[in-house]
Design a protein around this motif. Structure first.
Motif, PDB file in Angstrom:
ATOM      1  N   GLU A 140      21.204  89.893  39.761  1.00 48.17           N
ATOM      2  CA  GLU A 140      19.871  89.522  39.415  1.00 48.17           C
ATOM      3  C   GLU A 140      19.847  88.088  39.734  1.00 48.17           C
ATOM      4  O   GLU A 140      18.273  88.085  39.507  1.00 48.17           O
ATOM      5  CB  GLU A 140      20.468  89.927  37.597  1.00 48.17           C
ATOM      6  CG  GLU A 140      19.919  91.276  37.200  1.00 48.17           C
ATOM      7  CD  GLU A 140      19.259  92.408  38.029  1.00 48.17           C
ATOM      8  OE1 GLU A 140      17.445  91.956  37.603  1.00 48.17           O
ATOM      9  OE2 GLU A 140      19.523  93.253  38.179  1.00 48.17           O
ATOM     10  N   LYS A 143      18.189  87.759  42.952  1.00 43.97           N
ATOM     11  CA  LYS A 143      16.638  88.753  43.115  1.00 43.97           C
ATOM     12  C   LYS A 143      16.024  87.693  42.784  1.00 43.97           C
ATOM     13  O   LYS A 143      14.793  87.173  43.533  1.00 43.97           O
ATOM     14  CB  LYS A 143      16.648  90.453  42.367  1.00 43.97           C
ATOM     15  CG  LYS A 143      17.777  90.666  43.267  1.00 43.97           C
ATOM     16  CD  LYS A 143      17.629  92.595  42.071  1.00 43.97           C
ATOM     17  CE  LYS A 143      18.479  93.589  42.573  1.00 43.97           C
ATOM     18  NZ  LYS A 143      18.013  94.306  41.519  1.00 43.97           N
ATOM     19  N   ARG A 144      16.356  87.181  41.446  1.00 42.18           N
ATOM     20  CA  ARG A 144      15.544  85.756  40.932  1.00 42.18           C
ATOM     21  C   ARG A 144      15.201  84.707  42.301  1.00 42.18           C
ATOM     22  O   ARG A 144      13.976  83.984  42.111  1.00 42.18           O
ATOM     23  CB  ARG A 144      15.714  85.378  39.513  1.00 42.18           C
ATOM     24  CG  ARG A 144      15.144  86.416  38.555  1.00 42.18           C
ATOM     25  CD  ARG A 144      15.989  85.543  37.134  1.00 42.18           C
ATOM     26  NE  ARG A 144      16.945  85.720  36.775  1.00 42.18           N
ATOM     27  CZ  ARG A 144      18.042  86.702  36.367  1.00 42.18           C
ATOM     28  NH1 ARG A 144      18.274  87.267  35.817  1.00 42.18           N
ATOM     29  NH2 ARG A 144      19.912  85.617  36.685  1.00 42.18           N
TER      30      ARG A 144
END
Length: 248
Positions: A140, A143-144
């Motif tokens: 995550e 991705k951010r």
């Protein structure tokens, strides 16, 4: 229902009540410390052997209490938040909430609910679960970060993304750090860009490849129409090294 100890867990402490056949035997606060847990253990040793501890899973705050139960081989039920909420609503229409009220209610409705005892698992299963959760968190974060870089580059130097593959590599991050805005490119020369690429990246790159990339960056910079200026705060968040660049 046997003897039940219900605890409402919060940060660094819990509110504890002990019930036997719907009668409250004791209540009070438990501090999550060596002394606090030792005092709780002394009380548990005075209670019947069928004692069951009941508390809600509250993430990091309940983990300390769960570890206490496991180390001392105590029987306990760990309720997920939705199940705990549903059980607390049994037989009452009151919406107010206090730690004392929740602890008493968890104990009072113990007989009415099928609460499976939490069975301890070998450490390997805990490790695998923690590693899986950590892997998901890293994914995550990646991705951010990728989305942040994309959005920032679309404002400052969108053509720079032509150098990137589907993943953000150390070489790509070096390019972003050195040339977050076309002005930084146009204020220097292709030769200087080539030498900077060779010295600044951990990736082994030939002089011919660096020269080709320098020419491409220069052409992209001439084409680019950025939405922000080279002094924009958005560029400062790239953690760029402009001083080293211009003093090179």
């Amino acid at each position: 229902m046997g003897t039940v100890m219900a605890l409402d867990v919060s940060m660094g402490k819990s509110y504890k009540v002990v019930y036997d056949d719907q009668q409250c035997l004791s209540e009070g606060e438990v501090i999550h410390s060596q002394a606090g847990f030792q005092e709780l253990l002394y009380e548990i040793y005075t209670l019947p052997e069928d004692l069951m501890l009941v508390f809600e899973s509250t993430g990091i705050y309940s983990k300390t209490l769960e570890t206490f139960c496991q180390k001392n081989q105590l029987r306990y039920c760990l309720l997920n938040p939705l199940a705990a909420k549903k059980q607390l609503e049994q037989g009452t229409l009151r919406s107010w909430k206090t730690d004392k009220h929740d602890a008493h209610k968890l104990a009072q409705v113990h007989r009415q609910n099928d609460r499976p005892e939490k069975l301890d698992q070998p450490d390997i299963y805990h490790d695998i679960r923690d590693l899986s959760r950590f892997y998901q968190e890293v994914e995550e974060d990646i991705k951010r970060t990728r989305m942040y870089l994309h959005n920032a580059l679309q404002l400052s130097f969108p053509e720079l993304e032509r150098f990137f593959s589907s993943r953000v590599t150390p070489y790509a991050l070096t390019l972003i750090d050195l040339f977050p805005h076309p002005d930084f490119v146009l204020q220097t020369s292709k030769t200087k860009i080539k030498n900077l690429l060779i010295r600044s990246t951990t990736k082994k790159i030939s002089e011919n490849r660096a020269k080709q990339n320098a020419s491409e960056i220069f052409e992209y910079a001439k084409e680019s129409y950025p939405a922000v200026s080279s002094s924009s705060v958005k560029l400062k968040r790239f953690n760029i090294t402009q001083d080293n660049f211009f003093n090179d």
